[in-house]
Every structure is written in structure tokens, then in C-alpha cells.
Scaffold this motif. Sequence first.
Motif, PDB file in Angstrom:
ATOM      1  N   HIS A  22       0.981  -1.343  -0.036  1.00 49.71           N
ATOM      2  CA  HIS A  22       0.034   0.118  -0.102  1.00 49.71           C
ATOM      3  C   HIS A  22       0.751   1.370  -0.080  1.00 49.71           C
ATOM      4  N   LYS A  23       1.690   1.114   0.845  1.00 47.21           N
ATOM      5  CA  LYS A  23       2.636   2.632   0.942  1.00 47.21           C
ATOM      6  C   LYS A  23       3.343   2.519  -0.517  1.00 47.21           C
ATOM      7  N   TYR A  24       4.015   1.371  -1.125  1.00 46.40           N
ATOM      8  CA  TYR A  24       4.628   1.629  -2.535  1.00 46.40           C
ATOM      9  C   TYR A  24       3.611   2.251  -3.532  1.00 46.40           C
ATOM     10  N   PHE A  25       2.488   1.572  -3.396  1.00 49.86           N
ATOM     11  CA  PHE A  25       1.431   2.124  -4.517  1.00 49.86           C
ATOM     12  C   PHE A  25       1.009   3.759  -4.261  1.00 49.86           C
ATOM     13  N   LEU A  26       1.005   4.124  -3.008  1.00 54.25           N
ATOM     14  CA  LEU A  26       0.720   5.470  -2.694  1.00 54.25           C
ATOM     15  C   LEU A  26       1.722   6.364  -3.165  1.00 54.25           C
ATOM     16  N   LYS A  27       3.021   5.828  -3.076  1.00 51.89           N
ATOM     17  CA  LYS A  27       4.263   6.636  -3.466  1.00 51.89           C
ATOM     18  C   LYS A  27       4.513   6.722  -4.863  1.00 51.89           C
ATOM     19  N   ASP A  32       3.953  -0.568 -12.935  1.00 51.50           N
ATOM     20  CA  ASP A  32       5.360  -0.805 -13.331  1.00 51.50           C
ATOM     21  C   ASP A  32       6.202  -0.151 -12.450  1.00 51.50           C
ATOM     22  N   ARG A  33       5.990   1.016 -11.660  1.00 50.27           N
ATOM     23  CA  ARG A  33       6.895   1.809 -11.109  1.00 50.27           C
ATOM     24  C   ARG A  33       7.061   0.983  -9.842  1.00 50.27           C
ATOM     25  N   VAL A  34       6.109   0.667  -9.147  1.00 52.04           N
ATOM     26  CA  VAL A  34       6.067  -0.153  -7.932  1.00 52.04           C
ATOM     27  C   VAL A  34       7.038  -1.412  -7.954  1.00 52.04           C
ATOM     28  N   LEU A  35       7.019  -2.257  -9.035  1.00 55.58           N
ATOM     29  CA  LEU A  35       7.690  -3.215  -9.300  1.00 55.58           C
ATOM     30  C   LEU A  35       9.287  -2.792  -9.489  1.00 55.58           C
ATOM     31  N   TYR A  36       9.495  -1.692 -10.156  1.00 60.06           N
ATOM     32  CA  TYR A  36      10.808  -1.024 -10.421  1.00 60.06           C
ATOM     33  C   TYR A  36      11.175  -0.975  -8.908  1.00 60.06           C
ATOM     34  N   GLU A  41      14.694  -1.159  -4.082  1.00 60.18           N
ATOM     35  CA  GLU A  41      14.645  -0.596  -2.614  1.00 60.18           C
ATOM     36  C   GLU A  41      14.762  -1.840  -2.038  1.00 60.18           C
ATOM     37  N   ALA A  42      13.711  -2.587  -2.198  1.00 61.64           N
ATOM     38  CA  ALA A  42      13.576  -3.870  -1.193  1.00 61.64           C
ATOM     39  C   ALA A  42      14.406  -5.153  -1.760  1.00 61.64           C
ATOM     40  N   ASN A  43      15.036  -4.976  -2.891  1.00 62.20           N
ATOM     41  CA  ASN A  43      15.804  -6.170  -3.446  1.00 62.20           C
ATOM     42  C   ASN A  43      15.146  -7.306  -3.635  1.00 62.20           C
ATOM     43  N   LYS A  44      14.011  -7.146  -3.995  1.00 63.12           N
ATOM     44  CA  LYS A  44      13.110  -8.036  -4.539  1.00 63.12           C
ATOM     45  C   LYS A  44      13.518  -8.639  -5.951  1.00 63.12           C
ATOM     46  N   LEU A  45      13.842 -10.123  -6.315  1.00 62.33           N
ATOM     47  CA  LEU A  45      13.759 -10.473  -7.639  1.00 62.33           C
ATOM     48  C   LEU A  45      12.621 -10.708  -8.052  1.00 62.33           C
ATOM     49  N   ILE A  46      12.104 -10.003  -9.072  1.00 67.48           N
ATOM     50  CA  ILE A  46      10.777 -10.242  -9.758  1.00 67.48           C
ATOM     51  C   ILE A  46      10.922 -10.535 -11.343  1.00 67.48           C
ATOM     52  N   SER A  47      10.624 -11.594 -11.606  1.00 59.46           N
ATOM     53  CA  SER A  47      11.171 -11.973 -13.020  1.00 59.46           C
ATOM     54  C   SER A  47      10.047 -11.514 -13.948  1.00 59.46           C
ATOM     55  N   LYS A  48      10.510 -11.331 -15.264  1.00 53.59           N
ATOM     56  CA  LYS A  48       9.476 -11.228 -16.340  1.00 53.59           C
ATOM     57  C   LYS A  48       8.172 -12.361 -16.317  1.00 53.59           C
ATOM     58  N   GLU A  49       8.630 -13.280 -15.819  1.00 46.11           N
ATOM     59  CA  GLU A  49       7.432 -14.586 -15.729  1.00 46.11           C
ATOM     60  C   GLU A  49       6.684 -14.187 -14.746  1.00 46.11           C
ATOM     61  N   TYR A  50       7.013 -13.569 -13.544  1.00 48.36           N
ATOM     62  CA  TYR A  50       6.166 -13.162 -12.561  1.00 48.36           C
ATOM     63  C   TYR A  50       5.015 -12.088 -13.072  1.00 48.36           C
ATOM     64  N   GLU A  51       5.753 -11.165 -13.733  1.00 50.01           N
ATOM     65  CA  GLU A  51       4.758 -10.316 -14.291  1.00 50.01           C
ATOM     66  C   GLU A  51       3.958 -10.565 -15.573  1.00 50.01           C
ATOM     67  N   THR A  52       4.214 -11.690 -16.148  1.00 48.67           N
ATOM     68  CA  THR A  52       3.300 -12.249 -17.055  1.00 48.67           C
ATOM     69  C   THR A  52       2.168 -12.922 -16.237  1.00 48.67           C
ATOM     70  N   GLU A  53       2.742 -13.583 -15.508  1.00 48.39           N
ATOM     71  CA  GLU A  53       1.781 -14.365 -14.393  1.00 48.39           C
ATOM     72  C   GLU A  53       0.829 -13.359 -13.732  1.00 48.39           C
ATOM     73  N   PHE A  54       1.310 -12.090 -13.346  1.00 50.17           N
ATOM     74  CA  PHE A  54       0.538 -11.257 -12.635  1.00 50.17           C
ATOM     75  C   PHE A  54      -0.408 -10.755 -13.690  1.00 50.17           C
TER      76      PHE A  54
END
Length: 105
Positions: A22-27, A32-36, A41-54
Motif C-alpha cells: 500500500h505504501k509503495y502504491f501510494l508513493k 510498473d513503477r512499484v515493481l521497479y 529498494e527492497a532487493n526483490k527478484l521479480i522475474s518477467k515470468e512473474y509479471e506475465t503471471e500477474f
Amino acid sequence: MCILSGCDYLAPLGGIGLKTLHKYFLKFKTLDRVLYALRREANKLISKEYETEFLKAELTFQHQRVYCPLEKRIVSLNPLPDVISSKFELETDELFEDLNFLGPV
């Protein structure tokens, strides 16, 4: 935000709760900006496959196939967009030629 926190169609990111999302989406406002930001910032590994599944999960919620008692047939809950891949810089139109994940025809 709710889909990223986990739903029937997509596993949660892990280590990121609804309050943080929620904080990320408010900011950052857009997905696409939240995932970036989560990657940076959170050092999350978010693959293109995860984006496709989203995207598949989001399409399922918005455009799932349902029975229309007026037409007496299966229809999309809402009309599908012309270009599915516009949300991400993904070559997804080819991936979604088979839309069976939305439900039976």
C-alpha cells in the motif's frame, strides 16, 4: 496491490505484506513503477515470468468467462482489451493467444 499480496491465481511476492505494498502504491502510483521500486529498494527478484503471471491473474479477475442468463451462453465478464501487453514491456500477446486461463469458452 491485492494481487501482488497473493491470491488464488498468483503467489505472493514473499516478505512484502499488504501494508508495505500500500505504501509503495501510494508513493509510486503505477504497477510498473512499484515493481521497479521493489526491485531497487527492497532487493526483490521479480522475474518477467512473474509479471506475465500477474497480468494473467489481473485478466482473470477482470475478464473471466461467466454464464450470461440473458444470452444463455458463456461471455467475458468485461470485453478484452485489443492489446493485452500494453501494461508491461513484454511480448505477451503471443503468450496469450490461448486464453483458456480465463475459463471455458
